[in-house]
Each structure stands twice: as structure tokens, then as C-alpha cells.
Design a protein around this motif. Sequence first.
Motif, PDB file in Angstrom:
ATOM      1  N   ILE A 171      -0.716  12.916 -18.352  1.00  0.00           N
ATOM      2  CA  ILE A 171      -1.793  12.619 -17.605  1.00  0.00           C
ATOM      3  C   ILE A 171      -3.808  13.113 -17.937  1.00  0.00           C
ATOM      4  CG2 ILE A 171      -2.374  12.050 -15.161  1.00  0.00           C
ATOM      5  CD1 ILE A 171       0.272  12.229 -13.928  1.00  0.00           C
ATOM      6  N   ALA A 172      -3.274  14.109 -17.738  1.00  0.00           N
ATOM      7  CA  ALA A 172      -4.318  15.155 -18.013  1.00  0.00           C
ATOM      8  C   ALA A 172      -5.499  14.384 -19.140  1.00  0.00           C
ATOM      9  CB  ALA A 172      -4.361  16.448 -18.073  1.00  0.00           C
ATOM     10  N   GLY A 173      -3.872  14.040 -20.272  1.00  0.00           N
ATOM     11  CA  GLY A 173      -4.476  13.751 -21.483  1.00  0.00           C
ATOM     12  C   GLY A 173      -5.017  12.595 -21.642  1.00  0.00           C
ATOM     13  N   ALA A 174      -5.800  11.882 -20.167  1.00  0.00           N
ATOM     14  CA  ALA A 174      -5.639  10.987 -20.512  1.00  0.00           C
ATOM     15  C   ALA A 174      -7.029  10.743 -19.550  1.00  0.00           C
ATOM     16  CB  ALA A 174      -5.405   9.728 -19.642  1.00  0.00           C
ATOM     17  N   VAL A 175      -7.803  11.995 -19.514  1.00  0.00           N
ATOM     18  CA  VAL A 175      -9.140  12.418 -18.868  1.00  0.00           C
ATOM     19  C   VAL A 175      -9.435  13.782 -19.621  1.00  0.00           C
ATOM     20  CG1 VAL A 175      -9.605  10.783 -17.012  1.00  0.00           C
ATOM     21  CG2 VAL A 175      -8.539  13.795 -17.047  1.00  0.00           C
ATOM     22  N   GLY A 176      -9.189  13.778 -21.188  1.00  0.00           N
ATOM     23  CA  GLY A 176     -10.065  14.892 -21.941  1.00  0.00           C
ATOM     24  C   GLY A 176      -9.143  15.497 -21.734  1.00  0.00           C
ATOM     25  N   LEU A 180      -0.693  15.143 -26.008  1.00  0.00           N
ATOM     26  CA  LEU A 180       0.359  13.958 -26.663  1.00  0.00           C
ATOM     27  C   LEU A 180      -0.917  13.205 -25.801  1.00  0.00           C
ATOM     28  CD1 LEU A 180       4.136  15.691 -27.334  1.00  0.00           C
ATOM     29  CD2 LEU A 180       1.842  14.815 -28.275  1.00  0.00           C
ATOM     30  N   GLY A 181      -0.891  13.794 -24.705  1.00  0.00           N
ATOM     31  CA  GLY A 181      -1.516  12.079 -23.378  1.00  0.00           C
ATOM     32  C   GLY A 181      -2.481  11.976 -23.750  1.00  0.00           C
ATOM     33  N   ASP A 182      -3.505  12.856 -24.862  1.00  0.00           N
ATOM     34  CA  ASP A 182      -4.707  11.941 -24.747  1.00  0.00           C
ATOM     35  C   ASP A 182      -4.157  10.704 -26.869  1.00  0.00           C
ATOM     36  OD1 ASP A 182      -7.609  12.221 -25.960  1.00  0.00           O
ATOM     37  OD2 ASP A 182      -7.247  13.257 -27.584  1.00  0.00           O
ATOM     38  N   LEU A 183      -3.869  11.174 -27.060  1.00  0.00           N
ATOM     39  CA  LEU A 183      -3.293  10.728 -28.305  1.00  0.00           C
ATOM     40  C   LEU A 183      -2.512   9.459 -27.885  1.00  0.00           C
ATOM     41  CD1 LEU A 183      -1.214  13.494 -30.665  1.00  0.00           C
ATOM     42  CD2 LEU A 183      -3.991  12.834 -30.932  1.00  0.00           C
ATOM     43  N   ALA A 184      -1.467   9.660 -26.815  1.00  0.00           N
ATOM     44  CA  ALA A 184      -1.232   8.052 -26.479  1.00  0.00           C
ATOM     45  C   ALA A 184      -2.599   7.169 -26.425  1.00  0.00           C
ATOM     46  CB  ALA A 184      -0.172   8.506 -25.684  1.00  0.00           C
ATOM     47  N   VAL A 185      -3.724   7.821 -25.440  1.00  0.00           N
ATOM     48  CA  VAL A 185      -4.427   6.904 -24.919  1.00  0.00           C
ATOM     49  C   VAL A 185      -5.508   6.587 -25.993  1.00  0.00           C
ATOM     50  CG1 VAL A 185      -6.363   6.584 -23.593  1.00  0.00           C
ATOM     51  CG2 VAL A 185      -4.489   8.003 -22.919  1.00  0.00           C
ATOM     52  N   ARG A 186      -5.788   6.987 -26.645  1.00  0.00           N
ATOM     53  CA  ARG A 186      -6.705   7.547 -27.893  1.00  0.00           C
ATOM     54  C   ARG A 186      -6.615   6.842 -28.847  1.00  0.00           C
ATOM     55  NH1 ARG A 186      -9.077  11.235 -30.579  1.00  0.00           N
ATOM     56  NH2 ARG A 186      -7.836  12.590 -29.954  1.00  0.00           N
ATOM     57  N   GLY A 188      -2.563   5.341 -29.240  1.00  0.00           N
ATOM     58  CA  GLY A 188      -2.413   4.097 -28.922  1.00  0.00           C
ATOM     59  C   GLY A 188      -2.677   3.062 -28.543  1.00  0.00           C
ATOM     60  N   TYR A 189      -2.966   3.010 -27.412  1.00  0.00           N
ATOM     61  CA  TYR A 189      -4.064   2.436 -26.513  1.00  0.00           C
ATOM     62  C   TYR A 189      -5.809   1.395 -27.205  1.00  0.00           C
ATOM     63  CZ  TYR A 189      -6.393  -0.118 -22.531  1.00  0.00           C
ATOM     64  OH  TYR A 189      -6.898  -0.744 -21.301  1.00  0.00           O
ATOM     65  N   GLN A 190      -6.449   2.216 -26.939  1.00  0.00           N
ATOM     66  CA  GLN A 190      -7.423   2.634 -27.413  1.00  0.00           C
ATOM     67  C   GLN A 190      -7.647   1.895 -28.962  1.00  0.00           C
ATOM     68  OE1 GLN A 190      -9.752   6.187 -26.215  1.00  0.00           O
ATOM     69  NE2 GLN A 190      -9.841   5.885 -24.407  1.00  0.00           N
ATOM     70  N   ARG A 191      -6.734   2.523 -29.968  1.00  0.00           N
ATOM     71  CA  ARG A 191      -6.937   1.877 -31.436  1.00  0.00           C
ATOM     72  C   ARG A 191      -6.328   1.056 -31.741  1.00  0.00           C
ATOM     73  NH1 ARG A 191      -9.177   7.541 -34.120  1.00  0.00           N
ATOM     74  NH2 ARG A 191     -10.746   8.098 -32.929  1.00  0.00           N
ATOM     75  N   VAL A 193      -3.007   1.697 -32.206  1.00  0.00           N
ATOM     76  CA  VAL A 193      -2.176   1.254 -32.885  1.00  0.00           C
ATOM     77  C   VAL A 193      -0.776   1.857 -32.132  1.00  0.00           C
ATOM     78  CG1 VAL A 193      -1.393   3.417 -35.039  1.00  0.00           C
ATOM     79  CG2 VAL A 193      -3.975   3.134 -34.502  1.00  0.00           C
ATOM     80  N   PRO A 194      -0.089   0.937 -32.388  1.00  0.00           N
ATOM     81  CA  PRO A 194       1.844   1.311 -31.466  1.00  0.00           C
ATOM     82  C   PRO A 194       1.963   2.076 -31.565  1.00  0.00           C
ATOM     83  CG  PRO A 194       1.850  -0.904 -32.248  1.00  0.00           C
ATOM     84  CD  PRO A 194       0.351   0.127 -32.520  1.00  0.00           C
ATOM     85  N   SER A 195       2.520   2.742 -32.986  1.00  0.00           N
ATOM     86  CA  SER A 195       3.067   4.069 -33.750  1.00  0.00           C
ATOM     87  C   SER A 195       3.374   5.227 -32.741  1.00  0.00           C
ATOM     88  CB  SER A 195       2.917   3.582 -35.067  1.00  0.00           C
ATOM     89  OG  SER A 195       3.327   2.244 -36.037  1.00  0.00           O
ATOM     90  N   MET A 196       1.917   5.388 -32.867  1.00  0.00           N
ATOM     91  CA  MET A 196       1.351   6.185 -32.119  1.00  0.00           C
ATOM     92  C   MET A 196       1.897   6.518 -30.681  1.00  0.00           C
ATOM     93  SD  MET A 196      -0.114   8.760 -33.875  1.00  0.00           S
ATOM     94  CE  MET A 196      -1.400   9.484 -33.050  1.00  0.00           C
ATOM     95  N   MET A 197       1.740   5.761 -30.536  1.00  0.00           N
ATOM     96  CA  MET A 197       2.075   5.800 -28.714  1.00  0.00           C
ATOM     97  C   MET A 197       3.463   5.732 -29.059  1.00  0.00           C
ATOM     98  SD  MET A 197       1.008   4.465 -26.081  1.00  0.00           S
ATOM     99  CE  MET A 197       0.022   3.694 -25.251  1.00  0.00           C
ATOM    100  N   LEU A 198       4.580   5.579 -29.594  1.00  0.00           N
ATOM    101  CA  LEU A 198       6.097   5.062 -29.793  1.00  0.00           C
ATOM    102  C   LEU A 198       6.123   6.854 -30.293  1.00  0.00           C
ATOM    103  CD1 LEU A 198       8.224   4.488 -29.535  1.00  0.00           C
ATOM    104  CD2 LEU A 198       8.512   3.233 -32.137  1.00  0.00           C
ATOM    105  N   VAL A 199       5.535   7.017 -31.240  1.00  0.00           N
ATOM    106  CA  VAL A 199       6.215   8.803 -31.321  1.00  0.00           C
ATOM    107  C   VAL A 199       5.710   9.635 -30.381  1.00  0.00           C
ATOM    108  CG1 VAL A 199       5.345  10.480 -33.450  1.00  0.00           C
ATOM    109  CG2 VAL A 199       5.562   8.045 -33.792  1.00  0.00           C
TER     110      VAL A 199
END
Length: 227
Positions: A171-176, A180-186, A188-191, A193-199
Motif C-alpha cells: 500500500i505504501a508503494g502506491a504513494v511513493g 513491489l507495490g510501487d512497481l505494481a502501480v507504476r 502494472g497499472y499506469q503503464r 504492463v500486466p506481466s509486471m503486475m502478475l510477477v
Amino acid sequence: MAEILTSGFWEQYGSLLLEGTRDTLIMTVVSTVFAYILGLPLGVLLSVTQPHGILPNRAVNRVLGWIINVGRSLPFIILMVAIMDFTKLLVGTKIGIRGAIVPLVISAAPFIARMVETSLAEVDAGVVEAAQAMGASPLQIIWKVYLPEAKPSLLLGGSISIITILAYTAIAGAVGAGGLGDLAVRYGYQRRVPSMMLVTVVLIIVLVQIIQSAFSFWSARIDKRLK
């Protein structure tokens, strides 16, 4: 999703995933240590000041219980944003690993206190009474009876606490905060890249399984009731 199995995917994102995993582990381990430094004494105090405890004190118990309940009631992401100024005052930044550790500790400490209280409540009252009959002081009962006897339960509670903090880091990754949370947001969601979200999800699941298995094994090894 098949691109996860290709060398190109790991050449492009492998270093990012490794760095994200490292940051997540750093946040989890450091936050857990400091959260236990705060939460363990609170849990012990909450337990011993109960009406049936070794140091009954209704006023102290109620105040501590109220503070802990308020701390547990605050959603982590709201707490993180609400104390950003305090976080910057304390560690010099609102973002990154250091910026995440302060709210992680504040959020996890009340949860740990309740886990400790529950673990100590499982200690056989007869053992405590025997120690009191032999003239043991309250501090001696805490160190030589409560904590050793509750160790298997404390370890299982520790695994739950660590896994909870690990989830908070996402959750903290979602706000900087990074990780891994930051990677999932940046990615997997923003760019998109569903593969990054999955990994990232798989990596978090693997970490959870490792933590749970290790602590369950450790707890079983030292539990005298299973011998």
C-alpha cells in the motif's frame, strides 16, 4: 502473460524486480523490529494490568486499550498521508523507504500489542500462580514465565504481524514508498504492463509463504506441548 517466460522480459525488468523485492524486505524487517520495540511492551502492560493480571490497574488498562483500539482502527493509507509532516520531521523525508517506515511502525505497533496480549492470555494461570507463591516479582514473572511460556504463540503472532506489515508496504508503494507495490502501480497499472503486475503479486505471495512456513516450523520446534 507469456512474455514472463522470455529472456527479454527479465532483461528489461529483472533489475527493477530485484530492487523492489529488496526495498520491500528492508521496509518489512526494519518496521517489524521497531514495531515490536513499541508493541511488545504495550502488549505486556495491557495483559498484566487486566483485572486478573499480576498488576491490575483498571485506569491504565482502559487508557492503553483505548489508544491501541484507535491505532488499529485507522486505515493505513489514511494514517500514512495524515502523518506525512511528522514523518518528514522525524526522518527528513515523506517518501521512499525511510518515509514509509514511520507510518508502518505506528500502524503495526497497536496490532502487535493486541497479538502479544492474546499470546500472554494463553499462559497457564497455574504456572503464574506458582511463580507468585515462590516470591517472584512481577518483572521476573514477565521475563521468566509469561514470555518463555508464550513463545510458540508469540512466534505465530510474529508471522501474522510480519505478513501484515508486508501487505502494508505494498500500500505504501502506491504513494511513493518504493518496493513491489510501487512497481505494481507504476508498471502494472499506469503503464499497462500486466506481466509486471502478475510477477509482483507472485513475489509477494512467495514471500508470505516463506515467512509463514518458517515461523510455523520454528514455533512447532519449541512448543513443549508437541513433544
